[in-house]
Design a protein around this motif. Structure first.
Motif, PDB file in Angstrom:
ATOM      1  N   ALA A  56       0.803  -1.222   0.000  1.00  0.00           N
ATOM      2  CA  ALA A  56       0.000   0.000   0.000  1.00  0.00           C
ATOM      3  C   ALA A  56       0.842   1.282   0.000  1.00  0.00           C
ATOM      4  CB  ALA A  56      -0.942  -0.005   1.199  1.00  0.00           C
ATOM      5  N   HIS A  57       1.861   1.330   0.867  1.00  0.00           N
ATOM      6  CA  HIS A  57       2.574   2.597   1.086  1.00  0.00           C
ATOM      7  C   HIS A  57       4.080   2.426   0.935  1.00  0.00           C
ATOM      8  CE1 HIS A  57      -0.779   2.417   4.202  1.00  0.00           C
ATOM      9  NE2 HIS A  57      -1.227   3.285   3.309  1.00  0.00           N
ATOM     10  N   PRO A  58       4.788   3.517   0.545  1.00  0.00           N
ATOM     11  CA  PRO A  58       6.241   3.512   0.664  1.00  0.00           C
ATOM     12  C   PRO A  58       6.604   3.182   2.116  1.00  0.00           C
ATOM     13  CG  PRO A  58       5.518   5.442  -0.561  1.00  0.00           C
ATOM     14  CD  PRO A  58       4.280   4.772  -0.036  1.00  0.00           C
ATOM     15  N   ASP A  59       7.465   2.274   2.338  1.00  0.00           N
ATOM     16  CA  ASP A  59       7.989   1.655   3.579  1.00  0.00           C
ATOM     17  C   ASP A  59       7.361   0.285   3.843  1.00  0.00           C
ATOM     18  OD1 ASP A  59       5.607   1.873   5.116  1.00  0.00           O
ATOM     19  OD2 ASP A  59       6.581   2.821   6.804  1.00  0.00           O
ATOM     20  N   ASP A  60       6.235  -0.053   3.169  1.00  0.00           N
ATOM     21  CA  ASP A  60       5.600  -1.357   3.389  1.00  0.00           C
ATOM     22  C   ASP A  60       6.512  -2.509   2.961  1.00  0.00           C
ATOM     23  OD1 ASP A  60       3.376  -0.021   4.250  1.00  0.00           O
ATOM     24  OD2 ASP A  60       2.044  -0.673   2.636  1.00  0.00           O
ATOM     25  N   GLU A  61       7.465  -2.224   2.081  1.00  0.00           N
ATOM     26  CA  GLU A  61       8.379  -3.274   1.622  1.00  0.00           C
ATOM     27  C   GLU A  61       9.258  -3.788   2.758  1.00  0.00           C
ATOM     28  OE1 GLU A  61       8.726  -0.083   1.012  1.00  0.00           O
ATOM     29  OE2 GLU A  61      10.721   0.387   1.804  1.00  0.00           O
ATOM     30  N   ASP A 177      -5.518   0.223   4.335  1.00  0.00           N
ATOM     31  CA  ASP A 177      -4.839   0.195   3.023  1.00  0.00           C
ATOM     32  C   ASP A 177      -4.008  -1.082   2.858  1.00  0.00           C
ATOM     33  OD1 ASP A 177      -5.869   2.695   2.476  1.00  0.00           O
ATOM     34  OD2 ASP A 177      -3.966   3.770   2.720  1.00  0.00           O
ATOM     35  N   HIS A 178      -3.379  -1.526   3.948  1.00  0.00           N
ATOM     36  CA  HIS A 178      -2.608  -2.776   3.861  1.00  0.00           C
ATOM     37  C   HIS A 178      -3.559  -3.919   3.500  1.00  0.00           C
ATOM     38  CE1 HIS A 178       0.729  -1.231   6.811  1.00  0.00           C
ATOM     39  NE2 HIS A 178       0.575  -0.459   5.755  1.00  0.00           N
ATOM     40  N   GLN A 179      -4.659  -3.971   4.251  1.00  0.00           N
ATOM     41  CA  GLN A 179      -5.624  -5.041   4.003  1.00  0.00           C
ATOM     42  C   GLN A 179      -6.172  -4.969   2.577  1.00  0.00           C
ATOM     43  OE1 GLN A 179      -8.572  -5.393   7.240  1.00  0.00           O
ATOM     44  NE2 GLN A 179      -7.372  -3.861   8.294  1.00  0.00           N
TER      45      GLN A 179
HETATM   46 ZN   LIG Z   1       1.817   1.058   5.245  1.00  0.00          ZN
END
Ligand SMILES: [Zn+2]
Length: 462
Positions: A56-61, A177-179
Motif C-alpha cells: 500500500a505505502h512507501p515503507d511497506d516493503e 490500506d494494507h488489508q
Molecule cells: Zn503502510
C-alpha cells in the motif's frame, strides 16, 4: 466583368448546400485506418518478474526487504507495486504535505529499493486512507478501478509469485490500506489469467484510433503469499516459510538484515528520529532490532509444494494455464446475529477465494484510541421459517457507555436487518474488554457475537 449579384436567398441556399455536402462527406465510409501490421513481438522481457510485491505505502516493503535482498543474490527478478503514494502521513523533513509529500515518499522508496537492487517500481492511484476499515480503503481507491490497475500490473510483469499484505482484521497497525492491497492482489491472482476479465487490456489495436487497447496477455501467477503487521506474530507460526536474515550477502558483504536496515534509512519523512538514532547504535543493538527472520503466510499454490516449504518450491519457468478459483467448502453459515462491516466481508472473501485456511483472530478483535466511540456493525437475521421478533442486547464494561440503538426487530422468515451499535469508551483507559451482542427470541438465546477490544492512546481511527 462585374460580379454577379448574390441575393440573401442565394446565400442561404449555398450555406445549406455546403452543410449537406459536409454531412454527406462525414457519413461516407472513410478508408480504413488500419495499422501497419508489425511482426508479433513477445511481451517485453525487461518487465518479467519472479516476485511481484504488491503493497500500500512507501515503507511497506520493509516487512520483506531482507528476504528480497536474499532473493536478489539468487538472481531472482523482483518488482514492486504501491497502491498509494503514502501521502496522508506526517512529514519529519519539511512542510510538504498531501500530494507533495506523496511525491517525496515516492522518491524515498525508489532510492530505498534501488539500494537493494530493485528498479521496476510502480505507483497506482489509490488515496492513502488512514483507517482500519478495508472497505473504506477500497471505496477511496474506487474498488473496481484499482482492481483493474492491479490486474494490469500482474499481466505486465508476469510474476511467478505474488507477495502482499495479509487480508484480515488483527490487532496491530492493521491499516485498512494494507488489508485492501492484500484483497486486490488476491483478486488479481484469481482473475489476471482469465481472458474474460478486463478484456480491453488483452485486445491488440488493429486500427489507428484504438489507442487504449493494450495488447497484454492473460497471466496466471503460480503462488501467493502474505505477510502481516499484527502485534501477535506467534499466531502465524507454521503458516508459511520463514527466512533467516543473518547470513552474509556474498555480493554486498553485509548481513541481509543490515541491507534491509540501510534500505529503510531512506524513509526520512516518516522515521527521521528513529533513523538518526539507529546510526548511533552499536551493531549488536542494530542486529537485535533488525535481525529477526522474515515470516510469510502461505496463501495459494497452483504448482504444489508444501505450506512451509520454500516460496519457489514447485515453480518452473513454464507458464501455467488459467485456473479458476474454487470457493472453499460450504458457504459460511448464517447466525441470528453476526458482525458485519470488515469482519463480515472477510468471512465471504476467505470463502470465495478458497482461503478459509488463512489465519484469523480466534475472537474478532480491534484496537481503538481510548475515549473514541467504538462502532460495531451487526446483521440481525431471522434464519427460521416463521416470522420472529428478535431482541438485541449489548454487554460492555460499566465505564463504557453503550449508546441507544434499535433493539427489537420484527423479521419475516429469512429476513435480516443491519444495525450499528456504538459504544463510547472511557478516556485515559488502556484496558482490554469483551463486548457481547446477544440476540434473543423472547427469553430464548438465539446467538451471540463477541468483540475483543483493546484501548490505547493514539493509533488509527476505526
Ligand atoms: Zn503502510
Amino acid at each position: 466583368m462585374a460580379a454577379l449579384p448574390v441575393s440573401k436567398n442565394n446565400m442561404f441556399t449555398m450555406k445549406i448546400a455546403s452543410i449537406i455536402l459536409l454531412v454527406s462527406l462525414l457519413a461516407m465510409p472513410l478508408p480504413a485506418q488500419v495499422l501497419k501490421p508489425t511482426p508479433a513481438l513477445p511481451p517485453d522481457n525487461r518487465l518479467k518478474a519472479d516476485i511481484l510485491l504488491i503493497v500500500a505505502h512507501p515503507d511497506d516493503e520493509t516487512g520483506a526487504s531482507a528476504y528480497l535482498a536474499k532473493l536478489l543474490d539468487q538472481h531472482k527478478r523482483i518488482e514492486v507495486v504501491y497502491l498509494t503514494h503514502g501521502e496522508a502521513g506526517h512529514n519529519n523533513m519539511g512542510p510538504e504535505r498531501g500530494p507533495s509529500l506523496g511525491a517525496v515518499r515516492e522518491t524515498e522508496v525508489r532510492h530505498a529499493l534501488a539500494m537493494l537492487g530493485i528498479d521496476n517500481v510502480w505507483f497506482l492511484d489509490g488515496r492513502d486512507t488512514p483507517s482500519q476499515n478495508v472497505l473504506q480503503s477500497l471505496a477511496n481507491w474506487r474498488n473496481g478501478q484499482a482492481l483493474e490497475e492491479v490486474v494490469r500490473m500482474v499481466r505486465l510483469t508476469r510474476p511467478e509469485v505474488i507477495i502482499t499484505w495479509l487480508p484480515g482484521f488483527f490487532i496491530g497497525e492493521n491499516h485498512g490500506d494494507h488489508q485492501a492491497s492484500g484483497v486486490l492482489s488476491t483478486e488479481a491472482f484469481d482473475i489476471a489469467g482469465d481472458p474474460a476479465s478486463f478484456p480491453a487490456q488483452l485486445a491488440a489495436a488493429t486500427k489507428i484510433n484504438e489507442t487504449l487497447l493494450e495488447g497484454l496477455q492473460p497471466w496466471q501467477p503460480k503462488k501467493i503469499y502474505y505477510f502481516s503487521d499484527a502485534e501477535n506474530q506467534d499466531q502465524f507460526k507454521d503458516t508459511g516459510p520463514t527466512y533467516t536474515t543473518t547470513e552474509i550477502s556474498p555480493t554486498r558483504n553485509l548481513p541481509y538484515w543490515r541491507l534491509a536496515m540501510d534500505s529503510f534509512s531512506f524513509h526520512m519523512t516518516q522515521y527521521r528520529d528513529y533513523i538518526e538514532g539507529l546510526s548511533k547504535k552499536k551493531p549488536e543493538e542494530q542486529k537485535s532490532d533488525w535481525g529477526d527472520p522474515v515470516g510469510l503466510i502461505f496463501g495459494k499454490s497452483l504448482v504444489g509444494g508444501s505450506r512451509t516449504g520454500d516460496v519457489f518450491e514447485g515453480v518452473t519457468p513454464a507458464a501455467i494455464p488459467f485456473t479458476r478459483a474454487i470457493p472453499s467448502g460450504e458457504e459460511p453459515a448464517h447466525a441470528s446475529v453476526e458482525l458485519a462491516g470488515p469482519w463480515g466481508f472477510y468471512d465471504v472473501f476467505r470463502h470465495e477465494h478458497g482461503l478459509t485456511h488463512l489465519p484469523k483472530a480466534a475472537v474478532p478483535e480491534i484496537v481503538i484510541n481510548h475515549g473514541q466511540t467504538l462502532q460495531i456493525p451487526l446483521l440481525v437475521r431471522n434464519s427460521s421459517t416463521t416470522p420472529q421478533t428478535i431482541t438485541l442486547s449489548v454487554t460492555a464494561p460499566q465505564t463504557w457507555a453503550v449508546q441507544d440503538f434499535t433493539s427489537s426487530f420484527s423479521l419475516a422468515a429469512g429476513e435480516s436487518s443491519p444495525v450499528l451499535v456504538q459504544v463510547t469508551t472511557p478516556a485515559a483507559d488502556t484496558s482490554t474488554a469483551e463486548v457481547k451482542c446477544r440476540a434473543e427470541n423472547g427469553h430464548q438465546m438465539m446467538g451471540e457475537v463477541e468483540l475483543h477490544v483493546k484501548l490505547r492512546a493514539g493509533g488509527l481511527p476505526q
